[in-house]
Write an enzyme that holds these catalytic residues in place. Structure first.
Site: not given
Lengths: 249, 468
Positions: A99, A133, A201
């Site tokens: 990430c 996002r 992530h």
């Protein structure tokens, strides 16, 4: 097996700052899977302002952080740790950036007017998009060994940055479900030998125990099959299946 | 649309009932419809409340804190309009107001008490012009939905400094640096408008160090790392900035002599400007002491007498799914909601206070209201209970992820059972009991899992309906 002599040395970079999505889950999985095989485990920590010992660890881990923390770490990485990370990668150590950590492994991360310089271990650059996002469950197909069939990594991504591969960069994998590097290219992550960056992530290893084993083997310089199967991986298989289901596979 | 508000209210009620019959959201559908017909409905109906409104927000404890404050209001005899089912976005608040609205511009209540979702605070404050806003804590929560903590803190700061919440009296947790800092811009306000702080004054509760998931490490004023003298819970504690001198405000309302009595109860000495009184809560854990302090501080800001505050707090029972106890066939089952690392850690710490080995039913869902991302379970300290588990049954949409978490925390895999089907998981968990022990079963569900669990218990006749 001469496993008693083996020891995996893992260096967690900024574990207090770059741990936004429970990145410590990855360290716990590496530790347990070594312990169950009788492989020693040593956790080194390298924080702000500290020099990095390029020979002191076999696997370097850099997780994700909040924007403010990531900015602090980027400056520190470039000042104190860039050269050592390059030396470690050149001698074949594993470097895993997840990430925010993935973004910092590249050349740069541009957020509005600001350009954050990365360590340049891999030929990628990242731009914070003025767009939503990229969030959700994700599954990617990866081929880590030429001679073995492709396998699947499943996880969760949540990033504002769009990462673009340079001319010399190879992706970690191909997106099966989800967004990946930039939401359009169909590529996810980056790989240069044992340097790996990914947007899957936080605790991706608990959902992909096979990948944890691959990392352990690569860091120790052995083949994954030489580590030996663990007798009781049933729950891990179920968790992998559950993450795949969540991604719509 | 030219129809009168009354007509729209009726229409929204009627259509809302229809959608409920068709299985729509029971607590938000009428409000959502109403807002489509009348976009400023919350503002117009809220203006009918003769004593105005108060808002409560936080990552953890919103529902329980609001229930405690409602208990205090009940002691004073003031009637309240309260979104007690926990539907805390605009749709839920509009539904609550709609249900209370009466003909001729009337409403069935004097004061509005609303728990508000962190990201809806601005919007709801803009419509309700609240008298007071109580902000209790900010922990990392559902990052896939809420963005990062600092983002929420920044939005709140803007809202209370120059935005829609600028006229509300602030009631703030002094022990949470992210929350306490919101009062900085108001430091020069006259004493009647100055923020009212609450906090824990009991160093004996301090943990050895910062928990690994601690979220507020850097001074909001200058960016230097805070120094923590005591950490009580997550990043709540006594702190200061060695660089700019910013430090924890001295709380006006505080708790000292805190005694935690396992999963059942807690006691503390409540200190307010009008004196101090011992308080016995029927709710467990330090997190509920914080909720009680928060409710007491809000009541203090509204000049409610101390005797009513104490009576209201002591009379508060577990809110829906929060430390609530039901009886399964022949054993008690306590439901302890877990939804993020800070909250889960407090539940795990509280369970660890109970002697012996525990039977657990963990239910991990990844529906939208739970957060689609289940990464957070790796920030929760299941290690606290690892050698104290007799049997754990894992269920929910991500049952296996929870099972793996427990295995890596140190629970033997032979003690871990996985069944995604909650009905079957509940039955097998309830049936497996150490002979003759009458031992309780502790259920640890995420939010939507808690709702499903409640439905199953209602169907078995072992709990009252949530919406009764």
């Amino acid at each position: 097996m001469p496993s008693q002599a083996r020891k995996l040395r893992v260096c967690a970079l900024y574990p207090d700052l770059m741990n936004i999505y429970a990145d410590r889950g990855n360290l716990i999985v590496l530790e347990r899977r070594c312990a169950w095989r009788g492989i020693g485990f040593q956790l080194n920590v390298c924080g702000m302002g500290e020099q990095l010992d390029s020979d002191g660890s076999d696997l370097f881990y850099l997780g994700g952080g909040q924007d403010r923390d990531q900015l602090l770490c980027a400056a520190d990485l470039v000042s104190f740790k860039r050269a050592a990370l390059h030396r470690a990668a050149d001698r074949g150590a594993v470097v895993l950036g997840v990430c925010g950590g993935y973004q910092l492994l590249g050349h740069s991360y541009v957020v509005g007017e600001q350009e954050i310089t990365g360590v340049g271990l891999v030929d990628v650059h990242t731009v914070r998009a003025a767009a939503p996002r990229l969030i959700g469950n994700i599954a990617i197909e990866v081929q880590l060994e030429q001679q073995s069939p492709p396998r699947v990594l499943a996880g969760f991504e949540n990033h504002g940055g769009r990462t673009h591969l340079g001319a010399h960069a190879e992706p970690l994998g191909r997106v099966l479900k989800g967004h990946g590097n930039d939401g359009t290219s169909g590529y996810e992550g980056v790989r240069r030998a044992n340097v790996i960056g990914t947007y899957l992530h936080g605790p991706l290893l608990p959902k992909n125990a096979w990948f944890a084993d691959w990392l352990i083997a690569a860091a120790l310089g052995v083949q994954p099959r030489d580590l030996g199967e663990l007798p009781d991986d049933e729950l891990e298989s179920q968790a992998h299946a559950s993450a795949l289901r969540a991604a719509g596979m | 649309m030219g129809a009168s508000l009354e007509l729209k209210l009726t229409l929204a009620r009627w259509l809302g009932r229809l959608s409920r019959v068709r299985g729509g959201g029971a607590t938000t559908a009428p409000g959502k419809l109403l807002m489509r017909l009348q976009p400023r409905a919350i503002e117009e109906l809220g203006a009918r409340l003769s004593r105005g409104s108060v808002l409560i927000s936080a990552t953890n404890g919103k529902t329980t804190t609001a229930a405690m404050f409602a208990g205090i209001l009940a002691e004073t005899g003031v009637s309240v309009v309260h979104n007690q089912a926990g539907a805390n976005m605009a749709g839920g608040i509009a539904s609550t107001l709609l249900a209370a609205a009466r003909p001729k511009d009337a409403i069935a209540g004097e004061i509005g008490l609303f728990e508000v979702d962190e990201f809806w605070l601005e919007r709801i404050a803009a419509e309700l012009h609240p008298r007071a806003i109580l902000l209790n804590n900010l922990f990392r929560d559902q990052l896939d939905r809420y963005g990062e903590l600092e983002t929420i803190a920044d939005r709140w700061a803007l809202s209370v400094q120059s935005g829609p919440a600028r006229d509300a009296r602030l009631v703030l947790n002094a022990d949470d640096p992210l929350i306490a800092d919101l009062g900085r811009a108001r430091a020069d306000a006259s004493s009647a408008d100055a923020p009212l702080y609450f906090g824990v004054e009991d160093p004996s509760l301090a943990q050895a160090g910062m928990a690994h998931a601690a979220d507020a490490k850097h001074c909001r004023n200058c960016g230097a790392p805070y120094v923590f003298e005591h950490v009580f819970l997550g990043h709540l504690g006594h702190y200061y900035c060695p660089n700019c001198g910013q430090r924890r405000p001295t709380p006006l309302v505080s708790a000292s002599e805190v005694t935690l009595e396992g999963v059942r109860s807690a006691r503390f000495m409540l200190r307010t400007p009008s004196g101090e009184r011992p308080v016995s809560l029927a709710l467990p854990g330090l997190y509920n002491v914080y909720n009680a302090l928060a409710a007491a501080a809000l009541a203090t800001a509204l000049e409610i007498p101390l005797a009513d505050i104490v009576a209201g707090l002591q009379g508060t029972e577990a809110a829906f799914g929060r430390a609530e106890t039901v009886t399964l066939a022949d054993r008690p089952m306590q439901i302890l909601l877990i939804k993020n690392p800070a909250g889960a850690n407090e539940v795990l710490r509280t369970l660890a206070l109970e002697a012996g080995e525990h039977d657990l039913l963990g239910v991990l869902n990844d529906n939208t209201a739970d957060g689609r991302d289940v990464s957070w379970i790796w920030d929760a300290d299941f290690e606290l209970l690892a050698d104290r588990v007799r049997r754990v049954t894992c269920s929910g949409t991500r049952a296996a992820d929870l099972a793996v978490r427990l295995k890596y925390a140190g629970v033997e895999s032979s003690r871990i059972h996985v069944d995604m089907n909650l009905k079957k998981a509940l039955s097998s968990a309830a049936a497996d009991i150490a002979p003759g022990s009458g031992a309780p079963l502790y259920a640890l569900p995420t939010y939507t899992a808690m709702l499903s669990l409640r439905e199953l218990l209602v169907a078995r006749g072992e709990a009252r309906s949530a919406w009764s």
